[in-house]
Design a protein around this motif. Structure first.
Motif, PDB file in Angstrom:
ATOM      1  N   ARG A   9       0.841  -1.193   0.000  1.00 46.90           N
ATOM      2  CA  ARG A   9       0.000   0.000   0.000  1.00 46.90           C
ATOM      3  C   ARG A   9       0.873   1.238   0.000  1.00 46.90           C
ATOM      4  O   ARG A   9       1.914   1.263   0.650  1.00 46.90           O
ATOM      5  CB  ARG A   9      -0.927  -0.005   1.225  1.00 46.90           C
ATOM      6  N   PHE A  10       0.434   2.264  -0.728  1.00 48.19           N
ATOM      7  CA  PHE A  10       1.179   3.521  -0.745  1.00 48.19           C
ATOM      8  C   PHE A  10       0.190   4.670  -0.924  1.00 48.19           C
ATOM      9  O   PHE A  10      -0.935   4.479  -1.404  1.00 48.19           O
ATOM     10  CB  PHE A  10       2.237   3.525  -1.862  1.00 48.19           C
ATOM     11  N   SER A  12      -1.249   8.177  -2.432  1.00 48.42           N
ATOM     12  CA  SER A  12      -1.279   9.097  -3.566  1.00 48.42           C
ATOM     13  C   SER A  12      -2.200  10.238  -3.150  1.00 48.42           C
ATOM     14  O   SER A  12      -3.423  10.071  -3.114  1.00 48.42           O
ATOM     15  CB  SER A  12      -1.795   8.409  -4.827  1.00 48.42           C
ATOM     16  N   GLU A  16      -5.213   5.951  -0.403  1.00 49.91           N
ATOM     17  CA  GLU A  16      -4.303   4.809  -0.350  1.00 49.91           C
ATOM     18  C   GLU A  16      -4.520   3.936  -1.584  1.00 49.91           C
ATOM     19  O   GLU A  16      -5.627   3.478  -1.848  1.00 49.91           O
ATOM     20  CB  GLU A  16      -4.554   3.988   0.912  1.00 49.91           C
ATOM     21  N   HIS A  21       3.405  -6.443  -5.160  1.00 53.83           N
ATOM     22  CA  HIS A  21       4.862  -6.296  -5.245  1.00 53.83           C
ATOM     23  C   HIS A  21       5.453  -7.660  -5.560  1.00 53.83           C
ATOM     24  O   HIS A  21       5.310  -8.597  -4.776  1.00 53.83           O
ATOM     25  CB  HIS A  21       5.413  -5.755  -3.920  1.00 53.83           C
ATOM     26  N   ALA A  88       2.847   8.675  -8.178  1.00 51.02           N
ATOM     27  CA  ALA A  88       3.079   8.267  -6.793  1.00 51.02           C
ATOM     28  C   ALA A  88       3.624   6.846  -6.733  1.00 51.02           C
ATOM     29  O   ALA A  88       4.475   6.524  -5.884  1.00 51.02           O
ATOM     30  CB  ALA A  88       1.781   8.369  -5.990  1.00 51.02           C
ATOM     31  N   ALA A  89       3.150   5.985  -7.632  1.00 54.54           N
ATOM     32  CA  ALA A  89       3.647   4.608  -7.671  1.00 54.54           C
ATOM     33  C   ALA A  89       5.124   4.565  -8.047  1.00 54.54           C
ATOM     34  O   ALA A  89       5.890   3.756  -7.502  1.00 54.54           O
ATOM     35  CB  ALA A  89       2.820   3.792  -8.666  1.00 54.54           C
ATOM     36  N   GLU A  91       7.331   6.897  -7.396  1.00 55.62           N
ATOM     37  CA  GLU A  91       8.068   7.333  -6.205  1.00 55.62           C
ATOM     38  C   GLU A  91       8.149   6.209  -5.177  1.00 55.62           C
ATOM     39  O   GLU A  91       9.201   5.992  -4.553  1.00 55.62           O
ATOM     40  CB  GLU A  91       7.401   8.568  -5.593  1.00 55.62           C
ATOM     41  N   TYR A  92       7.064   5.514  -4.980  1.00 55.71           N
ATOM     42  CA  TYR A  92       7.053   4.423  -4.008  1.00 55.71           C
ATOM     43  C   TYR A  92       7.958   3.280  -4.457  1.00 55.71           C
ATOM     44  O   TYR A  92       8.685   2.690  -3.658  1.00 55.71           O
ATOM     45  CB  TYR A  92       5.623   3.919  -3.804  1.00 55.71           C
ATOM     46  N   THR A  95      11.534   3.053  -3.405  1.00 54.81           N
ATOM     47  CA  THR A  95      11.846   2.713  -2.013  1.00 54.81           C
ATOM     48  C   THR A  95      11.754   1.215  -1.731  1.00 54.81           C
ATOM     49  O   THR A  95      12.057   0.785  -0.609  1.00 54.81           O
ATOM     50  CB  THR A  95      10.884   3.439  -1.054  1.00 54.81           C
TER      51      THR A  95
END
Length: 316
Positions: A9-10, A12, A16, A21, A88-89, A91-92, A95
């Motif tokens: 979950r991330f 935006s 959420e 993954h 946003a995805a 950017e996530y 990480t």
């Protein structure tokens, strides 16, 4: 080989987003999402598993208000929000464990394939981008699609759009439109190749939870969106894969967009809009894997424009 994946979950904005993954081994990561109204499983799984088997980490996610992601009202697909979710995805993804942030790519098809032009144009973090059968020119695709619809059904669709837009202003639940239907029915697409969408994305009803409809209020923005205009500003390597008999997104505008991108590679194959999910899958996935290997695995960190301090201007 069994592919392992886990739910992530991330954020935006204030919503959420939920994704799968697939951990990889080579440092590269492909951020993936489905087409307009298509959730992550039917929209990405066929390609995601192949990319992951080749060693790439994959992040495949649902846009807000669709699938498992948050946001209300449900099934409302807004282009600005979806572009923000894809950004946003990315950017996530940088990480995620085992991911080299200098080896990020995006992949999407259909209308979301059009988003790839815009996101790649304004995101210096990306090392590569893949637009598969992208809708690069919404008005052109809409004019073509109208040839395969009956006038009365077009009037009924217009009426539903107006009613749903008014209902949205009053806080009412969305009036839905099926993504695909036969000519004469009220649906987003009635082109001949769109009728193969269920066979391509949901064979044997493999994904029964996928709601194959969007809010009628979502349609006008999709029909007027022209993301091909961003192509000249895409600085990273860009693969544009088109199908020459595509009646839903059209090959010609995507070919023209590829011609404007400084580092574009164009792959043309026969077939309709969903051919990369059908008989042309091996040709499509091998071309995309070759592209990813060349531009992610053979890429050094010094090649990254963000690392080098060079940021292309943000398009208006």
């Amino acid at each position: 080989m069994a592919v392992q994946r886990g739910k992530v979950r991330f954020a935006s904005g204030d919503v959420e987003c939920v994704g799968w993954h697939y951990p990889g081994t080579n440092g590269g990561c492909v951020v993936m999402t489905g087409g307009f109204g298509v959730t992550k499983e039917p929209g990405t799984e066929l390609f995601a598993r192949r990319f992951n088997e080749a060693g790439f980490t994959v992040l495949a996610f649902d846009y807000r208000r669709l699938g498992e992601s948050g946001g209300r009202p449900r099934q409302v697909a807004r282009i600005r929000d979806q572009v923000a979710d894809l950004e946003a995805a990315v950017e996530y993804a940088a990480t995620l464990p085992g991911v080299d942030p200098n080896k990020l790519a995006v992949w999407a098809f259909s209308l979301s394939g059009g988003y790839v032009f815009e996101v790649a144009a304004r995101n210096p973090r990306l090392a590569a981008a893949i637009a598969q059968t992208p809708n690069a020119d919404g008005p052109a695709a809409t004019r073509n699609a109208a040839r395969y619809q009956k006038p009365l059904a077009m009037l009924r669709l217009t009426g539903r759009i107006i009613l749903d837009a008014l209902g949205g202003l009053l806080g009412r639940d969305p009036l839905l439109v099926p993504l695909v239907g036969k000519p004469g029915t009220v649906a987003l697409l009635t082109t001949p190749d769109s009728l193969r969408g269920d066979e391509a994305l949901n064979p044997g009803n493999k994904y029964p939870d996928w709601k194959q409809a969007v809010a009628a209020r979502s349609v006008p923005a999709a029909t007027s969106y022209k993301p091909g205009r961003y192509a000249a500003q895409v600085q990273c390597p860009l693969l544009v894969l088109v199908c020459d008999q595509d009646q839903s997104a059209l090959a010609a505008p995507a070919v023209a967009a590829a011609g404007r991108a400084p580092q574009a590679e164009l792959v043309r194959m026969p077939g309709g809009h969903y051919e990369p999910f059908l008989g042309g899958h091996e040709q499509a996935v091998e071309a995309e894997l070759s592209f990813l290997r060349r531009h992610l695995l053979e890429r050094s960190s010094t090649d990254d424009p963000a690392t080098a301090g060079s940021t292309p201007p943000r398009p208006a």
